[in-house]
Design a protein around this motif. Structure first.
Motif, mmCIF file in Angstrom:
data_model
loop_
_atom_site.group_PDB
_atom_site.id
_atom_site.type_symbol
_atom_site.label_atom_id
_atom_site.label_comp_id
_atom_site.label_asym_id
_atom_site.label_seq_id
_atom_site.Cartn_x
_atom_site.Cartn_y
_atom_site.Cartn_z
ATOM 1 N N LEU A 43 46.961 -18.534 24.290
ATOM 2 C CA LEU A 43 46.976 -17.965 25.629
ATOM 3 C C LEU A 43 45.574 -17.559 26.042
ATOM 4 O O LEU A 43 44.755 -17.159 25.211
ATOM 5 N N TYR A 44 45.315 -17.630 27.328
ATOM 6 C CA TYR A 44 44.083 -17.068 27.858
ATOM 7 C C TYR A 44 44.347 -16.579 29.271
ATOM 8 O O TYR A 44 45.301 -16.987 29.928
ATOM 9 N N GLY A 45 43.508 -15.652 29.710
ATOM 10 C CA GLY A 45 43.744 -14.982 30.985
ATOM 11 C C GLY A 45 44.279 -13.585 30.737
ATOM 12 O O GLY A 45 45.178 -13.381 29.911
ATOM 13 N N LEU A 46 43.730 -12.611 31.455
ATOM 14 C CA LEU A 46 44.051 -11.205 31.185
ATOM 15 C C LEU A 46 45.531 -10.897 31.356
ATOM 16 O O LEU A 46 46.161 -10.296 30.480
ATOM 17 N N ASN A 47 46.130 -11.305 32.465
ATOM 18 C CA ASN A 47 47.540 -10.980 32.700
ATOM 19 C C ASN A 47 48.472 -11.713 31.744
ATOM 20 O O ASN A 47 49.503 -11.168 31.322
ATOM 21 N N ALA A 48 48.126 -12.954 31.396
ATOM 22 C CA ALA A 48 48.969 -13.707 30.462
ATOM 23 C C ALA A 48 48.992 -13.036 29.091
ATOM 24 O O ALA A 48 50.049 -12.885 28.473
ATOM 25 N N VAL A 49 47.823 -12.623 28.609
ATOM 26 C CA VAL A 49 47.744 -11.985 27.291
ATOM 27 C C VAL A 49 48.408 -10.613 27.320
ATOM 28 O O VAL A 49 49.161 -10.248 26.409
ATOM 29 N N ARG A 50 48.138 -9.847 28.352
ATOM 30 C CA ARG A 50 48.751 -8.513 28.456
ATOM 31 C C ARG A 50 50.275 -8.600 28.507
ATOM 32 O O ARG A 50 50.978 -7.797 27.882
ATOM 33 N N ALA A 51 50.809 -9.563 29.258
ATOM 34 C CA ALA A 51 52.264 -9.691 29.372
ATOM 35 C C ALA A 51 52.888 -10.057 28.038
ATOM 36 O O ALA A 51 53.951 -9.534 27.676
ATOM 37 N N ALA A 52 52.246 -10.954 27.298
ATOM 38 C CA ALA A 52 52.773 -11.325 25.982
ATOM 39 C C ALA A 52 52.761 -10.124 25.044
ATOM 40 O O ALA A 52 53.726 -9.885 24.303
ATOM 41 N N PHE A 53 51.689 -9.349 25.065
ATOM 42 C CA PHE A 53 51.602 -8.176 24.207
ATOM 43 C C PHE A 53 52.631 -7.118 24.595
ATOM 44 O O PHE A 53 53.265 -6.502 23.734
ATOM 45 N N ALA A 54 52.834 -6.919 25.894
ATOM 46 C CA ALA A 54 53.775 -5.896 26.359
ATOM 47 C C ALA A 54 55.199 -6.232 25.946
ATOM 48 O O ALA A 54 55.976 -5.339 25.586
ATOM 49 N N ARG A 55 55.561 -7.516 25.987
ATOM 50 C CA ARG A 55 56.945 -7.893 25.709
ATOM 51 C C ARG A 55 57.209 -8.142 24.240
ATOM 52 O O ARG A 55 58.292 -7.819 23.727
ATOM 53 N N ARG A 56 56.262 -8.739 23.529
ATOM 54 C CA ARG A 56 56.492 -9.079 22.119
ATOM 55 C C ARG A 56 55.192 -8.938 21.318
ATOM 56 O O ARG A 56 54.570 -9.928 20.937
ATOM 57 N N PRO A 57 54.784 -7.704 21.075
ATOM 58 C CA PRO A 57 53.528 -7.469 20.350
ATOM 59 C C PRO A 57 53.517 -8.083 18.953
ATOM 60 O O PRO A 57 52.465 -8.465 18.447
ATOM 61 N N GLU A 58 54.708 -8.206 18.341
ATOM 62 C CA GLU A 58 54.774 -8.771 16.996
ATOM 63 C C GLU A 58 54.387 -10.245 16.961
ATOM 64 O O GLU A 58 54.147 -10.806 15.880
ATOM 65 N N ALA A 59 54.309 -10.880 18.130
ATOM 66 C CA ALA A 59 53.942 -12.294 18.187
ATOM 67 C C ALA A 59 52.438 -12.526 18.112
ATOM 68 O O ALA A 59 51.990 -13.658 17.936
ATOM 69 N N THR A 93 30.616 -18.322 25.993
ATOM 70 C CA THR A 93 30.660 -19.732 25.595
ATOM 71 C C THR A 93 31.685 -19.970 24.489
ATOM 72 O O THR A 93 32.314 -21.040 24.435
ATOM 73 N N ASP A 94 31.858 -18.984 23.605
ATOM 74 C CA ASP A 94 32.872 -19.116 22.551
ATOM 75 C C ASP A 94 34.269 -19.159 23.151
ATOM 76 O O ASP A 94 35.130 -19.959 22.730
ATOM 77 N N LEU A 95 34.523 -18.303 24.139
ATOM 78 C CA LEU A 95 35.841 -18.284 24.768
ATOM 79 C C LEU A 95 36.111 -19.579 25.543
ATOM 80 O O LEU A 95 37.238 -20.068 25.566
ATOM 81 N N GLU A 96 35.076 -20.129 26.163
ATOM 82 C CA GLU A 96 35.249 -21.400 26.862
ATOM 83 C C GLU A 96 35.689 -22.500 25.899
ATOM 84 O O GLU A 96 36.536 -23.326 26.232
ATOM 85 N N LYS A 97 35.102 -22.503 24.696
ATOM 86 C CA LYS A 97 35.495 -23.501 23.702
ATOM 87 C C LYS A 97 36.916 -23.250 23.198
ATOM 88 O O LYS A 97 37.701 -24.191 23.031
ATOM 89 N N LEU A 98 37.243 -22.000 22.940
ATOM 90 C CA LEU A 98 38.572 -21.674 22.430
ATOM 91 C C LEU A 98 39.669 -22.019 23.443
ATOM 92 O O LEU A 98 40.723 -22.557 23.080
ATOM 93 N N ALA A 99 39.427 -21.689 24.705
ATOM 94 C CA ALA A 99 40.425 -21.919 25.745
ATOM 95 C C ALA A 99 40.349 -23.328 26.318
ATOM 96 O O ALA A 99 41.278 -23.761 27.002
ATOM 97 N N ALA A 100 39.243 -24.031 26.040
ATOM 98 C CA ALA A 100 38.983 -25.328 26.686
ATOM 99 C C ALA A 100 39.036 -25.166 28.205
ATOM 100 O O ALA A 100 39.544 -26.024 28.927
ATOM 101 N N SER A 101 38.541 -24.031 28.672
ATOM 102 C CA SER A 101 38.566 -23.716 30.095
ATOM 103 C C SER A 101 37.547 -22.635 30.397
ATOM 104 O O SER A 101 37.272 -21.769 29.549
ATOM 105 N N THR A 102 37.018 -22.668 31.608
ATOM 106 C CA THR A 102 36.127 -21.589 32.050
ATOM 107 C C THR A 102 36.931 -20.425 32.647
ATOM 108 O O THR A 102 36.359 -19.390 32.977
ATOM 109 N N HIS A 103 38.237 -20.586 32.772
ATOM 110 C CA HIS A 103 39.082 -19.574 33.416
ATOM 111 C C HIS A 103 39.761 -18.657 32.400
ATOM 112 O O HIS A 103 40.913 -18.260 32.582
ATOM 113 N N HIS A 104 39.054 -18.311 31.350
ATOM 114 C CA HIS A 104 39.653 -17.491 30.275
ATOM 115 C C HIS A 104 39.748 -16.020 30.629
ATOM 116 O O HIS A 104 40.485 -15.267 29.983
#
Length: 279
Positions: A43-59, A93-104
């Motif tokens: 996952l990448y993007g602030l809201n996407a990561v926050r939503a995943a953590f809020a609903r299922r932190p164990e993931a 630059t590390d996040l761009e490589k990890l996400a394969a996107s500049t919109h991380h």
């Protein structure tokens, strides 16, 4: 606590092996079975990561973030420390490589992927009352899927129904565009088409094929409280065989200046009209 792993690398706890016996009499031990890894989603993007953590932190499995994101992600970082989840503060630059996107948006997370539910299990747990689901007949573009998920979460749709042989899956790009909506609309895997329709009918759902031309005006129609919109693929539209099996045919009237709406925009209009009549 920070992981010493390099960005993009995932530690393999199964690399460790017991040393072989050095005695001539001992038979070599069979290597331990390597269990299948749980599928992960990046996952990448602030809201996407926050939503995943809020609903299922164990993931949560691993986290990478810019230093500037530390204040906004303090609860997640505290969870990582408390539960020995590796995280690293990295460069853009590390996040761009990890996400394969500049919109991380300054954060990338590896999380356990949720597999689609079966239709039977989903129907068993579905509450009574008004419900609207989306049968995705070939929608595949991740940005359209993400926009559909965002609208589905906003208007309270209860599921995304996937045909039996659909290869569509949630991607990091779709989850980012969904802005957290992917965590609130479950994916449901259908069985054989006729069986799936019979099960949906048995649960009180009416199926509506959404077509560019020839359907009833969705703004004038009285929509059922429990409704499944069948949404066609970008460009090709709906499979005519599936459309023929639906109970209704609905269209979105317009000025005629352009032929039709983008599939994600059309879905938002359809969901808004259902919600208007059911709440």
């Amino acid at each position: 606590m920070r992981s010493d792993d390099k960005p993009g690398e995932r530690p393999d706890p199964w690399r460790m092996r017991k040393p072989r016996s050095t005695t001539a009499e001992a038979a070599p031990a069979a290597p331990p079975a390597i269990p299948e890894r749980t599928p992960e989603l990046r996952l990448y993007g602030l809201n996407a990561v926050r939503a995943a953590f809020a609903r299922r932190p164990e993931a949560m499995r691993k986290l990478y973030l810019l230093e500037s994101r530390i204040p906004q992600l303090q609860p997640l970082l505290k969870w990582c420390v408390a539960h020995r989840i590796g995280y690293r503060v990295v460069e853009d630059t590390d996040l761009e490589k990890l996400a394969a996107s500049t919109h991380h948006e300054g954060v990338v997370a590896d999380v356990q992927r949720e597999e689609p539910q079966s239709l039977t299990a989903w129907l068993r747990s579905l509450p009574s009352g008004p419900q609207c689901a989306l049968w995705l007949d070939g929608v595949g573009n991740p940005h359209n899927l993400g926009a559909i998920l965002r609208s589905a979460a906003h208007f309270g749709a209860c599921a995304m129904l996937l045909p039996k042989h659909s290869t569509m899956t949630l991607s990091g790009a779709a989850a980012r565009v969904a802005e957290g909506g992917a965590e609130h609309v479950p994916f449901v895997r259908l069985g054989r088409e006729d069986n799936a329709i019979a099960q949906l009918h048995g649960a009180g759902f009416v199926l509506a094929a959404t077509v560019v031309r020839g359907g009833a005006d969705v703004f004038a129609a009285t929509l059922p409280q429990r409704l499944v919109y069948a949404i066609g693929a970008e460009g090709e539209g709906m499979d005519p065989k599936l459309a023929a099996l639906c109970d209704l045919r609905l269209s979105i009237p317009g000025s005629g200046t352009v032929e039709s709406l983008n599939v994600a925009a059309a879905t938002a209009v359809l969901l808004a009209q259902w919600r208007r009549g059911s709440h």
